[in-house]
Design a protein around this motif. Structure first.
Motif, PDB file in Angstrom:
ATOM      1  N   GLN A  37      -4.006   6.134   1.300  1.00 14.64           N
ATOM      2  CA  GLN A  37      -3.089   5.235   2.000  1.00 14.64           C
ATOM      3  C   GLN A  37      -3.442   5.139   3.484  1.00 14.64           C
TER       4      GLN A  37
ATOM      5  N   GLN B 114      -4.416   1.783   5.402  1.00 21.38           N
ATOM      6  CA  GLN B 114      -3.617   1.350   6.550  1.00 21.38           C
ATOM      7  C   GLN B 114      -4.499   1.170   7.784  1.00 21.38           C
TER       8      GLN B 114
ATOM      9  N   VAL C  95       0.842  -1.200   0.000  1.00 19.81           N
ATOM     10  CA  VAL C  95       0.000   0.000   0.000  1.00 19.81           C
ATOM     11  C   VAL C  95       0.873   1.244   0.000  1.00 19.81           C
ATOM     12  N   ASN C  96       1.931   1.238   0.785  1.00 19.04           N
ATOM     13  CA  ASN C  96       2.845   2.381   0.812  1.00 19.04           C
ATOM     14  C   ASN C  96       3.535   2.558  -0.540  1.00 19.04           C
TER      15      ASN C  96
ATOM     16  N   LYS D 107       1.296   4.371  -2.868  1.00 19.40           N
ATOM     17  CA  LYS D 107       1.285   5.813  -2.591  1.00 19.40           C
ATOM     18  C   LYS D 107       2.538   6.483  -3.151  1.00 19.40           C
TER      19      LYS D 107
END
Length: 343
Positions: free
Chosen positions: A214, A218, A200-201, A204
């Motif tokens: 994000q 999270q 996910v990071n 981004k």
């Protein structure tokens, strides 16, 4: 999870058939000794037996109430897994920012990788919860009684080909590199969520999603950590044994004393009353045994027995939903109940 509207006689006998036989033998033995040998010394007044039975009823009621709380909390945890999994899938496919440098197919592959890894996490999480703890019936009887519960209860689930095949799902939904890492982690489910956070990071950083997106994703992953921790708390911390064991011991004492007090009361009706005491003694003792066993099995909702949370069915339902979100057309069949049991 038992799915029949009423518990049938097979399920009852499966749970307490052995105990019913032992109670019947004990009550018959006491009645026979009293009738044929007239052993008056062995009978006791009914009042102390009734007092012990009343106290035991309160103790068993308390234990069953706590066991139900543990069972219902476990079901709410997996209900949270369902809701958060759908939220994760919806956000993964809804969040997107224009980025000409990121190819459409590359983005789709990254989305599917996250969805697939989450499905693998569910089956891994379920498998970890099924590992027997020291105090559970599966573990105790594996050491002492040669898998009695395994034969009685998990035998019902033998018709489910996916019940113990988590490794197949991991090979299907994870890369070969991630599958090879499983033996190196004591808690592989935790590792998989950590990898989700990294992906996910990365999305981004590639400007495929915004920073706000994000944060939302999270938060969803953090919720899975919370739910996993709640389930592990139930799994790794038993109902305090001082309560569970005391209720069991007192139940045995009451059932041992029951015919000694009951046969004397029925003997006042004549010789036939002595024999008539047997069915009443069996019924009373059996009711107390059933109350004890219901609480005893319900207090551990992740044993893999017929009284558990239907984790396999829930995992399959979430798997189907996520695959549909990913555009898959070949979907697995839902898990249906078998012999009145849903797993």
């Amino acid at each position: 999870m038992i799915t029949t509207k009423y518990v049938n006689y097979k399920q009852v006998l499966n749970l307490s058939g052995f105990h019913l036989i032992m109670i019947s033998l004990w009550c018959t033995l006491i009645a026979a000794l009293f009738h044929y040998f007239n052993w008056q010394w062995m009978v006791i007044p009914w009042v102390p037996v009734a007092l012990i039975g009343t106290a035991e009823a309160f103790l068993v009621g308390f234990k069953n109430n706590q066991a139900y709380d543990r069972l219902w909390e476990a079901r709410k945890i997996w209900g949270g897994v369902v809701n958060s999994s759908r939220s994760l899938g919806a956000m993964i496919y809804a969040f997107e920012t224009p980025n000409e440098e990121l190819g459409k197919f590359d983005l789709e592959d990254r989305r599917k990788k996250i969805i697939y890894r989450h499905i693998a996490w569910m089956y891994t999480f379920r498998e970890q919860l099924l590992v027997p703890s020291e105090w559970e019936h599966i573990k105790v009887e594996e050491d002492q009684l040669k898998n009695t519960d395994l034969k009685r209860n998990r035998l019902i689930k033998a018709g489910f080909p996916d019940y113990g095949r988590t490794s197949i799902f991991l090979n299907k939904y994870l890369s070969a590199e991630e599958v090879e890492l499983q033996p190196h982690y004591k808690n592989f489910a935790t590792y998989l969520i950590a990898q989700q956070a990294k992906d996910v990071n990365e999305l981004k950083n590639m400007n495929a999603i915004s920073e706000f997106n994000q944060i939302q994703l999270q938060d969803c992953l953090n919720e899975f950590y919370t739910l996993q921790g709640q389930a592990e708390r139930i799994k790794k911390f038993p109902l305090p044994r001082q309560f569970a064991s005391t209720a069991f011991v007192f139940n045995i004492i009451f059932i041992m004393l029951l015919p000694l007090g009951l046969v004397n009361e029925f003997a006042k009706l004549g010789d036939y009353g002595i024999w008539a005491s047997i069915p009443f003694c069996i019924i009373i003792g059996w009711i107390y045994i059933i109350m004890e066993l219901v609480g005893d099995y319900s207090e551990n909702p992740f044993e893999g027995l017929m009284f558990d949370i239907p984790m396999l069915s829930i995992c399959r339902s979430i798997e189907t939903d996520l695959l549909q979100m990913a555009g898959e057309t070949e979907l697995p069949d839902p898990i249906m109940s078998k012999n009145g049991v849903l797993v």
